[in-house]
Write an enzyme that holds these catalytic residues in place. Structure first.
Site, PDB file in Angstrom:
ATOM      1  N   LYS A  65     -91.911 -90.547  33.865  1.00  0.00           N
ATOM      2  CA  LYS A  65     -91.594 -91.382  35.221  1.00  0.00           C
ATOM      3  C   LYS A  65     -93.246 -91.393  35.842  1.00  0.00           C
ATOM      4  CE  LYS A  65     -87.790 -88.573  36.735  1.00  0.00           C
ATOM      5  NZ  LYS A  65     -87.186 -87.563  37.246  1.00  0.00           N
ATOM      6  N   GLN A 109     -88.988 -83.272  41.903  1.00  0.00           N
ATOM      7  CA  GLN A 109     -88.049 -82.526  40.943  1.00  0.00           C
ATOM      8  C   GLN A 109     -87.641 -81.638  40.924  1.00  0.00           C
ATOM      9  OE1 GLN A 109     -88.365 -84.556  38.381  1.00  0.00           O
ATOM     10  NE2 GLN A 109     -86.905 -83.486  37.532  1.00  0.00           N
ATOM     11  N   ASP A 132     -84.241 -91.415  44.577  1.00  0.00           N
ATOM     12  CA  ASP A 132     -83.184 -90.798  44.095  1.00  0.00           C
ATOM     13  C   ASP A 132     -82.043 -90.504  44.180  1.00  0.00           C
ATOM     14  OD1 ASP A 132     -84.029 -89.184  42.142  1.00  0.00           O
ATOM     15  OD2 ASP A 132     -84.646 -87.259  42.420  1.00  0.00           O
TER      16      ASP A 132
END
Ligand SMILES: NC(=O)c1ccc[n+]([C@@H]2O[C@H](COP(=O)([O-])OP(=O)(O)OC[C@H]3O[C@@H](n4cnc5c(N)ncnc54)[C@H](OP(=O)(O)O)[C@@H]3O)[C@@H](O)[C@H]2O)c1
Length: 307
Positions: A65, A109, A132
């Site tokens: 990412k 994450q 997200d």
């Protein structure tokens, strides 16, 4: 329907592959153009990824990412914290990122160490920086079809793949196997909305579904998001169906140097003889996830731009 679904012999040549790597590269190129336009207006889109602990798989995802956001011209930063980080310290960091005008997208994450409540962290992220798409506000916006919300990247990537591949979702029987909050449920919410890439008749199956095959065989579009290697076999797939494989499973393979290889939830070699379009693993849905994260971050920067 694409030609493959209307042809008199749709599967004579085996399924056509949906190339997620190429499609993702195109989307990332489009994002880079958008980033240049934002930069010209003095806005440098910033994605901050937070990694707590040293889970090796998470470290790989985070690295990918970070690299992708840099390549798109974004001001990417990864904050790595030890596994012993307290929940309070992590929430304070989220508060700081929430109020930092240079940060447009925040991604923490998952999974987090067990002593940290993931919901508390997700709910602390400002919804307009939650690229997200897991904050309940964004989950709700996706469900009611508000376009300024952020859909989670994997389901958004699947929908985009269908649209870009010319698959008609309108009126199609779409069967999703898997009901997670990350993939199955939000994907159902996207495909059932009215409009492009939507208007499908959606069935969501899970481990308590009775006679799974009965459902999957009715699917014009079959999406597997289960996490069980090659569980979707050819007899579960209707001739000419479009098959999207979200699963990523590592299985032993003595012929590989690493001793393992990745396979999806679909028995690819057998199902491709039945389907009209199919995604490979790797190189299918996976690359789309990162591309959609970048697209969400660019849009967050645009939406947060001062009027
Ligand atoms: N490519 C990507 O970027 C990406 C992103 C996210 C996930 N993935 C992969 O996608 C897969 C699914 O991920 P996830 O996070 O959604 O997994 P998850 O949270 O474990 O959910 C799996 C779902 O599959 C259902 N299921 C399990 N066994 C089943 C069976 N025998 N028949 C029917 N349904 C069954 C479960 O049902 P219950 O709810 O009843 O338990 C659950 O809803 C994994 O392989 C993951 O690695 C890939």
């Amino acid at each position: 329907m694409p030609a493959e679904l209307t042809s008199t012999d749709p599967v004579a040549q085996g399924a056509r592959l949906i190339d997620g790597t190429t499609l993702a590269a195109k989307i990332r190129g489009d994002v880079a153009v958008e980033v240049s336009a934002l930069r010209a207006r003095g806005v440098v889109p910033g994605l901050t990824v937070v990694l707590v602990g040293d889970d090796p798989a998470s470290a790989v995802y985070v690295g990918a990412k970070e690299k992708a956001s840099r390549e798109a011209g974004m001001a990417g930063e990864t904050i790595r914290l030890p596994a012993t980080t307290s929940q309070d310290d992590l929430l304070s960091l989220v508060d700081r990122l929430n109020s930092d005008p240079g940060v447009h997208g925040i991604l923490v994450q998952m999974p987090l160490p067990r002593h940290i409540d993931p919901d508390a962290v997700i709910e602390r992220i400002r919804p307009d920086k939650d690229v997200d798409g897991f904050h309940p506000v964004n989950v709700g916006k996706v469900l009611i079809g508000q376009s300024d919300g952020f859909a989670p990247c994997t389901p958004a990537g699947v929908q985009r793949m269908l649209v870009e591949s010319g698959v008609e979702t309108r009126g199609a029987n779409c069967v999703i196997v898997g009901r997670s909050n990350i993939v199955g449920k939000p994907l159902a919410a996207l495909l059932v909305q009215s409009g492009t890439g939507g208007d499908a008749t959606v069935t969501v199956c899970h481990s308590r579904t009775r006679d799974l095959r009965e459902h999957t065989r009715r699917a014009d579009i079959l999406i597997a998001a289960v996490g069980r290697p090659r569980m979707i076999t050819a007899d579960m797939v209707k001739s000419g169906a479009v098959v999207i494989d979200v699963g990523v499973n590592r299985i032993p393979d003595a012929t590989r140097k690493s001793g393992t290889r990745l396979v999806g939830d679909v028995d690819f070699d057998a199902v491709r003889k039945v389907a009209s379009l199919i995604t490979p693993v790797p190189g299918g849905v996976g690359p789309m996830t990162i591309a959609m994260l970048l697209a969400n971050t660019a849009r967050a920067a645009r939406q947060l731009e001062p009027a």
